[in-house]
Scaffold this motif. Structure first.
Motif, mmCIF file in Angstrom:
data_model
loop_
_atom_site.group_PDB
_atom_site.id
_atom_site.type_symbol
_atom_site.label_atom_id
_atom_site.label_comp_id
_atom_site.label_asym_id
_atom_site.label_seq_id
_atom_site.Cartn_x
_atom_site.Cartn_y
_atom_site.Cartn_z
ATOM 1 N N GLN A 220 0.838 -1.193 0.000
ATOM 2 C CA GLN A 220 0.000 0.000 0.000
ATOM 3 C C GLN A 220 0.873 1.244 0.000
ATOM 4 O O GLN A 220 1.978 1.252 0.557
ATOM 5 N N VAL A 221 0.357 2.334 -0.603
ATOM 6 C CA VAL A 221 1.031 3.624 -0.574
ATOM 7 C C VAL A 221 0.011 4.705 -0.269
ATOM 8 O O VAL A 221 -1.136 4.637 -0.721
ATOM 9 N N LEU A 222 0.422 5.677 0.537
ATOM 10 C CA LEU A 222 -0.385 6.864 0.805
ATOM 11 C C LEU A 222 0.523 8.092 0.778
ATOM 12 O O LEU A 222 1.740 7.979 0.950
ATOM 13 N N VAL A 223 -0.090 9.238 0.579
ATOM 14 C CA VAL A 223 0.623 10.513 0.691
ATOM 15 C C VAL A 223 0.756 10.842 2.175
ATOM 16 O O VAL A 223 -0.230 10.805 2.916
ATOM 17 N N ILE A 224 1.970 11.146 2.621
ATOM 18 C CA ILE A 224 2.260 11.331 4.040
ATOM 19 C C ILE A 224 1.391 12.436 4.656
ATOM 20 O O ILE A 224 0.895 12.303 5.775
ATOM 21 N N HIS A 225 1.149 13.514 3.929
ATOM 22 C CA HIS A 225 0.341 14.611 4.451
ATOM 23 C C HIS A 225 -1.104 14.175 4.697
ATOM 24 O O HIS A 225 -1.764 14.683 5.613
ATOM 25 N N ASP A 226 -1.574 13.240 3.882
ATOM 26 C CA ASP A 226 -2.950 12.749 4.029
ATOM 27 C C ASP A 226 -3.081 11.807 5.217
ATOM 28 O O ASP A 226 -3.993 11.952 6.040
ATOM 29 N N MET A 227 -2.170 10.820 5.322
ATOM 30 C CA MET A 227 -2.317 9.818 6.376
ATOM 31 C C MET A 227 -2.008 10.378 7.761
ATOM 32 O O MET A 227 -2.484 9.851 8.764
ATOM 33 N N LEU A 228 -1.254 11.476 7.832
ATOM 34 C CA LEU A 228 -0.986 12.117 9.118
ATOM 35 C C LEU A 228 -2.012 13.202 9.448
ATOM 36 O O LEU A 228 -1.930 13.831 10.496
ATOM 37 N N GLY A 229 -2.958 13.416 8.555
ATOM 38 C CA GLY A 229 -4.005 14.390 8.837
ATOM 39 C C GLY A 229 -3.539 15.827 8.780
ATOM 40 O O GLY A 229 -4.126 16.696 9.427
ATOM 41 N N MET A 230 -2.501 16.106 8.020
ATOM 42 C CA MET A 230 -2.059 17.491 7.837
ATOM 43 C C MET A 230 -2.958 18.209 6.843
ATOM 44 O O MET A 230 -3.098 19.427 6.875
ATOM 45 N N ASN A 231 -3.547 17.443 5.950
ATOM 46 C CA ASN A 231 -4.470 17.961 4.948
ATOM 47 C C ASN A 231 -5.881 17.562 5.362
ATOM 48 O O ASN A 231 -6.263 16.406 5.229
ATOM 49 N N ASN A 232 -6.667 18.502 5.869
ATOM 50 C CA ASN A 232 -7.997 18.155 6.379
ATOM 51 C C ASN A 232 -9.098 18.348 5.350
ATOM 52 O O ASN A 232 -10.286 18.201 5.664
ATOM 53 N N GLU A 233 -8.730 18.649 4.103
ATOM 54 C CA GLU A 233 -9.728 18.876 3.065
ATOM 55 C C GLU A 233 -9.841 17.703 2.091
ATOM 56 O O GLU A 233 -10.676 17.717 1.194
ATOM 57 N N PHE A 234 -9.010 16.688 2.271
ATOM 58 C CA PHE A 234 -8.958 15.552 1.336
ATOM 59 C C PHE A 234 -9.410 14.296 2.070
ATOM 60 O O PHE A 234 -8.735 13.829 2.975
ATOM 61 N N SER A 235 -10.563 13.762 1.682
ATOM 62 C CA SER A 235 -11.114 12.622 2.427
ATOM 63 C C SER A 235 -11.689 11.543 1.505
ATOM 64 O O SER A 235 -12.878 11.205 1.570
ATOM 65 N N PRO A 236 -10.866 10.942 0.630
ATOM 66 C CA PRO A 236 -11.368 9.848 -0.202
ATOM 67 C C PRO A 236 -11.610 8.595 0.636
ATOM 68 O O PRO A 236 -11.083 8.467 1.745
ATOM 69 N N ARG A 237 -12.375 7.688 0.105
ATOM 70 C CA ARG A 237 -12.725 6.465 0.831
ATOM 71 C C ARG A 237 -11.501 5.655 1.227
ATOM 72 O O ARG A 237 -11.457 5.041 2.292
ATOM 73 N N PHE A 238 -10.472 5.657 0.377
ATOM 74 C CA PHE A 238 -9.313 4.794 0.636
ATOM 75 C C PHE A 238 -8.367 5.329 1.714
ATOM 76 O O PHE A 238 -7.464 4.632 2.146
#
Length: 272
Positions: A220-238
């Motif tokens: 699996q791969v994720l963008v670090i800013h997304d998985m750490l919750g630094m970006n609170n405007e991006f909320s896809p299902r995955f």
């Protein structure tokens, strides 16, 4: 019979293929700077992707298209200096490989020589096979990327799930097999149906790493800013958020502002 997890002191392309053969899932995250890369590496992530997503999360662009080759080399160089264990893969940015295989090779060589990265990643299948061949023939490892390919966002017109229709699904399977036959060491599958991603992973011998592609793939791969919750405007299902750093950081910074304004900071112990 389960296979004992191997302790890799340094992850290589060969390590990833061994992980797939042994049924060990591959962890992959993005990083774009020295400090974050060092933290991600120490935490034990197998692959660090210096993604062209830096265009979004670091520079504030709407798409990945504006980031340049020079900027990708800058980010990759910063990441490499913070890494001791992980395999570092760098995205070839939009416009640096699609139209001309010779230009693609020059771009890949620049990334490898100037940043010290370990591999490059390219979006696309049969349409970029000549560029992939030329880069591989130069001894540069290539990771493929199929499904939703953000560099083609204006062609798709949407970030919706790809390969839901039979024709596109069949083409994706063919492209995955082509990338394997060309010599790619792994493939990222982005935002496609889970059953299709699992089918691809089972049909080829190289690792398949998913983002929004279900759990039947090899990693699996994720963008670090997304998985750490630094970006609170991006909320896809995955996306699974493992922290809410946006809230924690704004709270801490707000407290700092309050302490400075009230003359609480610095106190007597915090000065010379």
């Amino acid at each position: 019979m389960s296979v004992a997890k191997k302790d890799y002191k340094r992850i290589t392309t060969k390590s990833l293929i061994e992980m797939k053969e042994n049924g060990e899932k591959i962890s992959m995250l993005t990083a774009y700077d020295f400090t974050m890369a060092h933290i991600v590496d120490v935490a034990g992530v197998d692959v660090i992707l210096v993604g062209d997503s830096a265009s979004n999360v670091m520079a504030g662009h709407e798409t990945t298209l504006p980031i340049t080759l020079d900027q990708m080399i800058y980010h990759a160089s910063s990441v490499i200096r913070g890494v001791n264990r992980a395999l570092v893969v760098v995205d070839l940015p939009f416009g640096s490989y699609q139209s001309d295989s010779k230009e693609a090779l020059r771009s890949a060589i620049r990334i490898m020589k100037e940043s010290g990265a370990h591999a490059v990643k390219m979006e696309g299948g049969a349409e970029i096979k000549d560029s992939i061949k030329k880069i591989l023939n130069a001894g540069i490892p290539v990771m493929g990327h199929l499904g939703l390919t953000p560099q083609s966002i204006y062609k798709f017109g949407t970030y919706t799930v790809r390969a839901k229709e039979e024709a596109e699904a069949e083409q994706l399977v063919e492209d995955a097999k082509l990338l394997e036959s060309l010599g790619c060491f792994a493939i990222v599958l982005e935002k496609i149906p889970a059953h299709l991603a699992e089918k691809v992973a089972k049909s080829i011998s190289i690792p398949v790493i998913g983002i929004g592609a279900g759990g039947g793939v090899d990693g699996q791969v994720l963008v670090i800013h997304d998985m750490l919750g630094m970006n609170n405007e991006f909320s896809p299902r995955f996306l699974r958020r493992y922290l809410n750093l946006y809230e924690a950081m704004t709270g801490a910074i707000g407290q700092y502002v309050t302490d400075v304004k009230s003359k609480d900071f610095p106190n007597e112990k915090e000065q010379y």
